[in-house]
Design a protein around this motif. Structure first.
Motif, short mmCIF file in Angstrom:
data_model
loop_
_atom_site.label_atom_id
_atom_site.label_comp_id
_atom_site.label_asym_id
_atom_site.label_seq_id
_atom_site.Cartn_x
_atom_site.Cartn_y
_atom_site.Cartn_z
N TYR A 225 76.07 -7.54 -11.05
CA TYR A 225 75.90 -8.96 -10.70
C TYR A 225 74.49 -9.41 -11.09
N GLU A 226 74.45 -10.39 -12.07
CA GLU A 226 73.06 -10.49 -12.44
C GLU A 226 72.42 -11.94 -11.90
N PRO A 227 71.56 -11.82 -10.97
CA PRO A 227 71.01 -12.89 -10.41
C PRO A 227 70.14 -13.85 -11.05
N TYR A 228 69.46 -13.55 -12.18
CA TYR A 228 68.72 -14.29 -12.95
C TYR A 228 69.15 -14.77 -14.05
N LEU A 229 70.27 -15.49 -14.26
CA LEU A 229 70.70 -15.91 -15.53
C LEU A 229 69.95 -17.16 -15.99
N GLY A 230 68.91 -17.55 -15.46
CA GLY A 230 68.00 -18.78 -15.81
C GLY A 230 69.12 -19.96 -16.04
N GLN A 231 68.78 -20.52 -17.05
CA GLN A 231 69.41 -22.13 -17.05
C GLN A 231 70.73 -21.77 -17.78
N ALA A 232 70.99 -20.47 -18.19
CA ALA A 232 72.32 -20.42 -18.89
C ALA A 232 73.73 -20.69 -17.90
N ALA A 233 73.43 -20.31 -16.87
CA ALA A 233 74.63 -20.25 -15.82
C ALA A 233 74.55 -19.98 -14.37
N GLY A 366 64.21 -5.84 -10.69
CA GLY A 366 63.07 -6.81 -11.28
C GLY A 366 61.82 -6.08 -10.95
N LYS A 367 60.63 -6.88 -10.31
CA LYS A 367 59.40 -6.34 -10.26
C LYS A 367 59.49 -5.81 -8.85
N GLY A 368 60.50 -5.96 -8.13
CA GLY A 368 60.55 -5.71 -6.47
C GLY A 368 61.12 -3.88 -6.49
N GLU A 369 61.08 -3.68 -5.28
CA GLU A 369 61.68 -2.29 -5.10
C GLU A 369 63.12 -2.14 -5.20
N ILE A 370 63.77 -1.09 -5.70
CA ILE A 370 65.03 -0.71 -5.35
C ILE A 370 65.83 -0.97 -4.22
N GLU A 371 66.70 -1.92 -3.93
CA GLU A 371 67.12 -2.16 -2.60
C GLU A 371 68.16 -1.07 -2.30
N LYS A 372 68.31 -0.73 -1.10
CA LYS A 372 69.43 0.19 -0.71
C LYS A 372 70.79 -0.47 -0.79
N GLN A 373 71.57 0.30 -1.59
CA GLN A 373 72.97 -0.25 -2.42
C GLN A 373 73.87 0.57 -2.41
N HIS A 374 75.11 0.01 -2.78
CA HIS A 374 76.15 0.96 -3.09
C HIS A 374 76.49 0.55 -4.64
N ILE A 375 76.95 1.68 -5.25
CA ILE A 375 77.22 1.43 -6.69
C ILE A 375 78.83 1.85 -6.64
N ALA A 376 79.60 0.96 -7.20
CA ALA A 376 81.22 1.34 -7.04
C ALA A 376 81.54 1.87 -8.38
N VAL A 377 82.38 3.17 -8.54
CA VAL A 377 82.85 3.82 -9.40
C VAL A 377 84.30 4.30 -9.29
N ASP A 378 84.95 4.09 -10.53
CA ASP A 378 86.54 4.24 -10.27
C ASP A 378 86.59 5.11 -11.59
N GLY A 379 87.70 5.95 -11.61
CA GLY A 379 88.14 6.41 -12.82
C GLY A 379 88.23 7.97 -12.46
N SER A 380 89.13 8.60 -13.31
CA SER A 380 89.77 9.98 -13.37
C SER A 380 88.62 10.98 -13.26
N VAL A 381 87.50 10.73 -14.43
CA VAL A 381 86.36 11.51 -14.68
C VAL A 381 85.55 11.73 -13.44
N TYR A 382 85.20 10.64 -12.92
CA TYR A 382 84.19 10.57 -11.87
C TYR A 382 85.06 11.40 -10.60
N GLU A 383 86.41 10.75 -10.38
CA GLU A 383 87.07 11.06 -9.14
C GLU A 383 87.46 12.83 -9.38
#
Ligand code: BGC
Length: 431
Positions: A225-233, A366-383
């Motif tokens: 999820y890209e929060p800084y798309l500028g004027q684009a969208a 961005g210039k801030g700190e990495i926020e506490k978060q989840h990364i969602a992964v699916d797939g047979s290799v990962y699983e």
């Protein structure tokens, strides 16, 4: 023909990504993202807009979901209950090739027959009911250029798909036409999303603070999820098509895989990390050690799993897999070295994928700190592939240090279907 120990050791070294290279890869990935966002053509990432943001969690209703992206296609009738809750009312899954019976993904297959097959599965999922209108969300896991949530044009097949008449087309039009042909006029395709986007939507539906979705299976790719798309969208999820990341130095085995693939010169990272290729990478390296340069023997990632998992003292499982695939006998000591080779192939895959995750985490912070978060992964290799999750955690720590504790990687294994239903619901809200 015996096994050359020196050649085998050299092959193992070809797969090493040391800690410095790991950190450099994460930084190179982030740079490539920024170049991609800036437009221009120096980036190897496609950064495709998906025209969908994150769900609120309040999405509800009955939808049809289609998951089309690998050798198995799946259609389902799903009830979204809100707050991350859902129920799969009916699910139909079928392979797209049945050796000797049919093949909808080979070079001789045509778009019409492929989509008729898929439309029929959709119809079966709704039990061929005609009285109710259904919005359909379509997880289509190939690089597609979109102008809105419905309108997705296949840029190029990946994962060795080759069906005629789909590249360059709007995939939902092909699906719609097939649904009309079978009389399922009550099913209306309204959204197409990539499978990475589906995984992210599904995980974010269940818990907030999830901004990255990834598939680590037959193919590989990540969106965020890209929060800084500028004027684009407006802010939205971008499908990076990160399997195309091309700023890595390939080994001679990677070059061979690429030359022999359906699309030489494309999907560099994917061909180094994804399940479709791991067995072949191992096989080519083994061929080198056997002095059979260029032989790949048809190892699959399932064979690779069996090889690394063998803990019997005599390593007879390894011996048996190698005998079956190559016709060669190996001793227990040699079998153990082959386990090291398999682990090297697996470790490289996990480390490169993790480096890309860290590049995305930095970009989101961005210039801030990495926020506490989840990364969602699916797939047979990962699983399912042994050692992968372990190597991912270790690599996260190498790159992020203490910050790695803020990252929770969650397995989202119904993402493709659930995400498609959520996208259909979000499309319904917009119209
Ligand atoms: C495709 C991506 C997809 C990934 C995982 C890649 O080959 O290009 O669109 O997300 O596989 O299925």
């Amino acid at each position: 023909m015996g096994m050359d120990k020196e050649k085998l050791a050299e092959a193992c070294r070809a797969f090493v990504v040391d800690d410095d290279l790991l950190r450099e890869t994460a930084a190179a990935f982030r740079r490539d993202m920024r170049e991609g966002l800036a437009g221009g053509d120096s980036s190897t990432l496609r950064m495709l807009p998906s025209y969908v943001g994150l769900p609120t969690g309040a999405e509800t209703g009955e939808f049809v979901a289609l998951d089309f992206g690998g050798t198995n296609v799946c259609a389902a009738h799903i009830l979204l209950k809100g707050n991350g809750d859902f129920e799969i009312i009916k699910r139909v899954a079928r392979p797209l090739t049945e050796p000797g019976v049919y093949d909808y993904v080979g070079e001789t297959a045509q778009a019409g027959e492929l989509f008729d097959f898929v439309a029929d599965m959709v119809d079966e999922a709704i039990e061929r009911k005609r009285g109710t209108k259904f919005l359909l969300g379509h997880t289509f896991s190939f690089p597609s250029e979109q102008t809105n949530l419905y309108n997705a044009r296949l840029v190029t097949w990946t994962k060795e798909f080759a069906t005629q008449g789909v590249e360059g087309e709007i995939v939902n039009n092909l699906l719609k036409e097939a649904l009309v042909r079978i009389g399922a006029l009550n099913v209306e395709p309204v959204a197409v999303i990539n499978d990475t986007v589906a995984v992210l939507l599904a995980a974010a539906y269940k818990q907030s603070s999830t901004y990255i979705g990834s598939i680590y299976a037959t193919g590989h790719n990540t969106c965020y999820y890209e929060p800084y798309l500028g004027q684009a969208a407006q802010p939205m999820i971008l499908n990076m098509e990160s399997g195309g990341f091309g700023k890595l130095i390939p080994s001679k085995y990677d070059l061979r895989i690429d030359e022999a693939s359906e699309k030489p010169g494309e999907q560099h990272l994917e061909k180094m990390v994804a399940g479709r290729y791991l067995g072949d990478l191992f096989g080519l390296a083994l061929g080198d050690a056997f002095g059979a340069d260029g032989a790949a023997y048809g190892f699959t990632s399932i064979d690779l799993s069996a090889i690394v998992e063998d803990e019997f003292l005599d390593r007879h499982v390894v011996q048996e897999v190698v005998r079956r695939k190559t016709g060669q006998e190996v001793t227990t000591a040699e079998a153990m070295r082959l386990q090291e080779l398999a682990e090297a192939v697996i470790a490289r895959s996990a480390r490169l994928v993790t480096a890309t995750f860290c590049g995305v985490l930095w970009q989101i912070a961005g210039k801030g700190e990495i926020e506490k978060q989840h990364i969602a992964v699916d797939g047979s290799v990962y699983e399912k592939m042994p050692l992968i999750q372990e190597h991912v955690s270790r690599a996260l720590y190498v790159i992020l240090g203490e910050d790695s504790a803020k990252i929770d990687i969650v397995l989202e294994n119904v993402g493709s279907l659930l995400g498609a239903a959520i996208a259909a619901s979000m499309a319904g809200e917009e119209s």
